[in-house]
Design a protein around this motif. Sequence first.
Motif, PDB file in Angstrom:
ATOM      1  N   PRO A   5      -6.595  -2.918  11.319  1.00 59.43           N
ATOM      2  CA  PRO A   5      -5.517  -3.493  12.127  1.00 59.43           C
ATOM      3  C   PRO A   5      -5.547  -5.023  12.015  1.00 59.43           C
ATOM      4  O   PRO A   5      -6.621  -5.616  12.033  1.00 59.43           O
ATOM      5  CB  PRO A   5      -5.866  -3.052  13.550  1.00 59.43           C
ATOM      6  CG  PRO A   5      -6.789  -1.891  13.396  1.00 59.43           C
ATOM      7  CD  PRO A   5      -7.517  -2.091  12.117  1.00 59.43           C
ATOM      8  N   GLY A   6      -4.377  -5.621  11.851  1.00 59.92           N
ATOM      9  CA  GLY A   6      -4.284  -7.071  11.820  1.00 59.92           C
ATOM     10  C   GLY A   6      -4.557  -7.699  10.467  1.00 59.92           C
ATOM     11  O   GLY A   6      -4.537  -8.918  10.322  1.00 59.92           O
ATOM     12  N   ILE A   7      -4.768  -6.887   9.450  1.00 56.87           N
ATOM     13  CA  ILE A   7      -5.088  -7.447   8.138  1.00 56.87           C
ATOM     14  C   ILE A   7      -3.816  -7.940   7.441  1.00 56.87           C
ATOM     15  O   ILE A   7      -3.869  -8.820   6.585  1.00 56.87           O
ATOM     16  CB  ILE A   7      -5.850  -6.392   7.270  1.00 56.87           C
ATOM     17  CG1 ILE A   7      -6.621  -7.061   6.156  1.00 56.87           C
ATOM     18  CG2 ILE A   7      -4.944  -5.326   6.724  1.00 56.87           C
ATOM     19  CD1 ILE A   7      -7.895  -7.716   6.629  1.00 56.87           C
ATOM     20  N   LYS A  63      -0.812  -5.510   6.958  1.00 52.78           N
ATOM     21  CA  LYS A  63      -0.069  -4.403   6.335  1.00 52.78           C
ATOM     22  C   LYS A  63       1.424  -4.506   6.637  1.00 52.78           C
ATOM     23  O   LYS A  63       2.255  -4.361   5.746  1.00 52.78           O
ATOM     24  CB  LYS A  63      -0.591  -3.047   6.836  1.00 52.78           C
ATOM     25  CG  LYS A  63      -2.044  -2.793   6.513  1.00 52.78           C
ATOM     26  CD  LYS A  63      -2.492  -1.441   7.014  1.00 52.78           C
ATOM     27  CE  LYS A  63      -2.467  -1.285   8.525  1.00 52.78           C
ATOM     28  NZ  LYS A  63      -3.343  -2.225   9.250  1.00 52.78           N
ATOM     29  N   THR A  76       3.116  -7.074   7.507  1.00 49.54           N
ATOM     30  CA  THR A  76       3.670  -8.251   6.837  1.00 49.54           C
ATOM     31  C   THR A  76       3.948  -7.937   5.366  1.00 49.54           C
ATOM     32  O   THR A  76       5.029  -8.196   4.850  1.00 49.54           O
ATOM     33  CB  THR A  76       2.675  -9.426   6.950  1.00 49.54           C
ATOM     34  OG1 THR A  76       2.319  -9.585   8.317  1.00 49.54           O
ATOM     35  CG2 THR A  76       3.270 -10.706   6.420  1.00 49.54           C
ATOM     36  N   ARG A  93       9.867 -11.403  13.015  1.00 54.52           N
ATOM     37  CA  ARG A  93       8.881 -11.630  11.963  1.00 54.52           C
ATOM     38  C   ARG A  93       9.584 -11.877  10.620  1.00 54.52           C
ATOM     39  O   ARG A  93       9.230 -12.788   9.875  1.00 54.52           O
ATOM     40  CB  ARG A  93       7.956 -10.422  11.832  1.00 54.52           C
ATOM     41  CG  ARG A  93       6.839 -10.632  10.850  1.00 54.52           C
ATOM     42  CD  ARG A  93       6.220  -9.324  10.451  1.00 54.52           C
ATOM     43  NE  ARG A  93       5.704  -8.587  11.598  1.00 54.52           N
ATOM     44  CZ  ARG A  93       4.423  -8.244  11.737  1.00 54.52           C
ATOM     45  NH1 ARG A  93       3.564  -8.577  10.817  1.00 54.52           N
ATOM     46  NH2 ARG A  93       4.035  -7.558  12.772  1.00 54.52           N
ATOM     47  N   LEU A 100       9.451 -15.110   8.154  1.00 51.33           N
ATOM     48  CA  LEU A 100       9.055 -15.011   6.754  1.00 51.33           C
ATOM     49  C   LEU A 100      10.184 -15.444   5.823  1.00 51.33           C
ATOM     50  O   LEU A 100      10.053 -15.352   4.601  1.00 51.33           O
ATOM     51  CB  LEU A 100       8.662 -13.564   6.422  1.00 51.33           C
ATOM     52  CG  LEU A 100       7.459 -12.991   7.182  1.00 51.33           C
ATOM     53  CD1 LEU A 100       7.272 -11.522   6.865  1.00 51.33           C
ATOM     54  CD2 LEU A 100       6.199 -13.757   6.833  1.00 51.33           C
ATOM     55  N   HIS A 104      -3.835   3.136   9.631  1.00 49.22           N
ATOM     56  CA  HIS A 104      -4.912   2.260  10.099  1.00 49.22           C
ATOM     57  C   HIS A 104      -6.242   2.830   9.688  1.00 49.22           C
ATOM     58  O   HIS A 104      -6.426   4.042   9.621  1.00 49.22           O
ATOM     59  CB  HIS A 104      -4.873   2.116  11.611  1.00 49.22           C
ATOM     60  CG  HIS A 104      -3.688   1.342  12.074  1.00 49.22           C
ATOM     61  ND1 HIS A 104      -3.513   0.033  11.724  1.00 49.22           N
ATOM     62  CD2 HIS A 104      -2.616   1.705  12.808  1.00 49.22           C
ATOM     63  CE1 HIS A 104      -2.374  -0.387  12.254  1.00 49.22           C
ATOM     64  NE2 HIS A 104      -1.808   0.615  12.899  1.00 49.22           N
ATOM     65  N   MET A 116      -2.882 -15.153   2.778  1.00 45.92           N
ATOM     66  CA  MET A 116      -2.115 -15.144   4.024  1.00 45.92           C
ATOM     67  C   MET A 116      -1.818 -16.583   4.407  1.00 45.92           C
ATOM     68  O   MET A 116      -2.732 -17.379   4.619  1.00 45.92           O
ATOM     69  CB  MET A 116      -2.919 -14.438   5.118  1.00 45.92           C
ATOM     70  CG  MET A 116      -2.176 -14.259   6.429  1.00 45.92           C
ATOM     71  SD  MET A 116      -0.651 -13.315   6.308  1.00 45.92           S
ATOM     72  CE  MET A 116      -1.140 -11.710   6.916  1.00 45.92           C
ATOM     73  N   THR A 117      -0.543 -16.923   4.449  1.00 47.75           N
ATOM     74  CA  THR A 117      -0.155 -18.282   4.807  1.00 47.75           C
ATOM     75  C   THR A 117       0.680 -18.222   6.075  1.00 47.75           C
ATOM     76  O   THR A 117       0.979 -17.139   6.579  1.00 47.75           O
ATOM     77  CB  THR A 117       0.697 -18.914   3.692  1.00 47.75           C
ATOM     78  OG1 THR A 117       1.944 -18.206   3.657  1.00 47.75           O
ATOM     79  CG2 THR A 117       0.035 -18.803   2.336  1.00 47.75           C
ATOM     80  N   GLY A 118       1.081 -19.373   6.563  1.00 48.28           N
ATOM     81  CA  GLY A 118       1.940 -19.414   7.742  1.00 48.28           C
ATOM     82  C   GLY A 118       3.267 -18.721   7.499  1.00 48.28           C
ATOM     83  O   GLY A 118       3.905 -18.230   8.416  1.00 48.28           O
ATOM     84  N   GLY A 119       3.677 -18.671   6.251  1.00 48.37           N
ATOM     85  CA  GLY A 119       4.957 -18.035   5.913  1.00 48.37           C
ATOM     86  C   GLY A 119       4.773 -16.688   5.259  1.00 48.37           C
ATOM     87  O   GLY A 119       5.518 -16.333   4.360  1.00 48.37           O
ATOM     88  N   GLY A 120       3.757 -15.955   5.653  1.00 49.99           N
ATOM     89  CA  GLY A 120       3.555 -14.614   5.106  1.00 49.99           C
ATOM     90  C   GLY A 120       2.569 -14.603   3.951  1.00 49.99           C
ATOM     91  O   GLY A 120       1.798 -15.538   3.760  1.00 49.99           O
TER      92      GLY A 120
HETATM   93  P1  TYD Z   1       0.185  -7.657  10.509  1.00 50.58           P
HETATM   94  O1  TYD Z   1       1.031  -7.550   9.315  1.00 50.58           O
HETATM   95  O2  TYD Z   1       0.831  -7.460  11.835  1.00 50.58           O
HETATM   96  O3  TYD Z   1      -1.097  -6.705  10.395  1.00 50.58           O
HETATM   97  P2  TYD Z   1      -1.201  -5.123  10.458  1.00 50.58           P
HETATM   98  O4  TYD Z   1       0.150  -4.552  10.314  1.00 50.58           O
HETATM   99  O5  TYD Z   1      -2.102  -4.793   9.286  1.00 50.58           O
HETATM  100  O6  TYD Z   1      -1.861  -4.769  11.736  1.00 50.58           O
HETATM  101  O7  TYD Z   1      -0.507  -9.095  10.399  1.00 50.58           O
HETATM  102  C1  TYD Z   1      -0.981  -9.711  11.506  1.00 50.58           C
HETATM  103  C2  TYD Z   1      -1.747 -10.951  11.185  1.00 50.58           C
HETATM  104  O8  TYD Z   1      -1.215 -11.732  10.144  1.00 50.58           O
HETATM  105  C3  TYD Z   1      -1.741 -11.798  12.410  1.00 50.58           C
HETATM  106  O9  TYD Z   1      -3.090 -12.024  12.793  1.00 50.58           O
HETATM  107  C4  TYD Z   1      -1.057 -13.049  12.044  1.00 50.58           C
HETATM  108  C5  TYD Z   1      -1.086 -13.072  10.561  1.00 50.58           C
HETATM  109  N1  TYD Z   1       0.142 -13.649   9.972  1.00 50.58           N
HETATM  110  C6  TYD Z   1       0.088 -14.880   9.345  1.00 50.58           C
HETATM  111  O10 TYD Z   1      -0.957 -15.523   9.270  1.00 50.58           O
HETATM  112  N2  TYD Z   1       1.239 -15.390   8.777  1.00 50.58           N
HETATM  113  C7  TYD Z   1       2.412 -14.729   8.832  1.00 50.58           C
HETATM  114  O11 TYD Z   1       3.424 -15.212   8.301  1.00 50.58           O
HETATM  115  C8  TYD Z   1       2.439 -13.445   9.496  1.00 50.58           C
HETATM  116  C9  TYD Z   1       3.722 -12.668   9.602  1.00 50.58           C
HETATM  117  C10 TYD Z   1       1.296 -12.948  10.043  1.00 50.58           C
END
Ligand code: TYD
Length: 454
Positions: free
Chosen positions: A97-99, A101, A103, A134, A138, A214, A266-270
């Motif tokens: 979770p949070g990795i 996916k 995005t 979101r 992006l 997950h 992973m950047t601020g813009g996805g």
């Molecule tokens: P997410 O895709 O919600 O994860 P999952 O679906 O695997 O649970 O991603 C969440 C993480 O990604 C969150 O901690 C914030 C980070 N993030 C960024 O750093 N930049 C971004 O542009 C986005 C959309 C998320």
Amino acid sequence: MAKKLNFICQSCGAVHPRWSGRCDGCGAWNSIVEEAPLSAGPAKKTLGAQRGSPVALTDLSTEEAPPPRTTSRIDELDRVLGGGLVPGSAILVGGDPGIGKSTLLLQAAASFAKAGLNSVYVSGEEASAQVRMRAQRLGLGDAPVRLAAETNLRDILTMLDTERPDLAIIDSVQTMWADNVDSSPGSVSQVRAAAHELTTFAKKRGTSVILVGHVTKEGQIAGPRVVEHMVDTVLYFEGERGHQFRILRAVKNRFGPADEIGVFEMTGGGLAEVGNPSALFLSDRETPAPGSVVFAGIEGTRPVLCEFQALVSPTPHSQPRRSTVGWDGGRLAMILAVLEARCGIPFTGLDVYLNVAGGLRIGEPAADLAVAAALLSAREDTALPPQSVVFGEISLSGALRPVGQTENRLKEAQKLGFSSAIAPARSKIGDRAELDVRQYADLAAVVGELFGAG
Ligand code: TYD
Ligand code: MG
């Protein structure tokens, strides 16, 4: 009559007549949960008792056109899929979770939609407004992706059947709920039912279905390994929390090579693609330090250079520590044993830490020699010659075995400006004039020449 209950292992899906602490099927502890059986319909006669409709048979030599693929123009994703998305394929994307996916798949949905596919994104976790926000963040607000926030499987299937999209993304399979299955969402029965219905739909209608799954703390897709058997392709999205690198790894692919990886940041813009992972994994390499060794690896079809770091220090404990990140602990123990037994270099009384820089996970035995070199270099406090790469498999006898794709490894090293390589004897090195390739028959020879020890 009271309803009969099954005890189902949430890890492997094995069915047990009664509860027990450990699953006989997969050996998992505490994974057995009580669930209502899948179908409670009346018992029918054996299938063969009644004639079905005839099934056509063909032979192997029938010409089969390769499946038409749609590329997302996200190269790292297309490569992992085996060259693009195959119509009617079922894909499972697993990850913590949070990795990232959601995005990744939102970006994929947008790219496929822009490439002309009718794409539907069903979120069972977030409201449509959240997904839309979101997407806007992006920069994908204008992509013709259609959204739904729904968890009822029956409603989703009805919607898919009317809309007939080319691509349906289901985020996540654990939130799906089939009303004909008598157990709570996320349970093995529910996940299995959802995966079954959706993959069947994919085959029948030619819609590509991507399921998000997950992963549990133990590193399995929560619930069922059974889902892995149902789908055509299993991708894992992995990465270390503290790092911005993310790796999409194909562990099973009926339409392409397994073990292929795609590298993202992973950047601020996805998620941004990383076209040259070697440069990335070596980018923050400091000046040659004891314990640091560059391994010339292969991930899927692509060479990737990365750095192994080892630290060896006297232990204050009676039981020395062996700690690894990104490399198998059992394999480390084996290499330590070979160093001791075949080269006379003991690590008793020493703590050993081994780390792959950048959050990469290496599973290739070809990294054995790089691990051994890092351990020795740390123990002897001697840096390896700068600008050299190392690879080779170590056998228990201490001999070095040549590994696959030697030429590709050397080519990548040369491309990135390395000047020498340490490799097993009898490696097919091809013509590498600029690279000084030193070949050794066994580990003791490497130890003797590089560290003057042993
Ligand atoms: P997410 O895709 O919600 O994860 P999952 O679906 O695997 O649970 O991603 C969440 C993480 O990604 C969150 O901690 C914030 C980070 N993030 C960024 O750093 N930049 C971004 O542009 C986005 C959309 C998320
Ligand atoms: Mg998510």
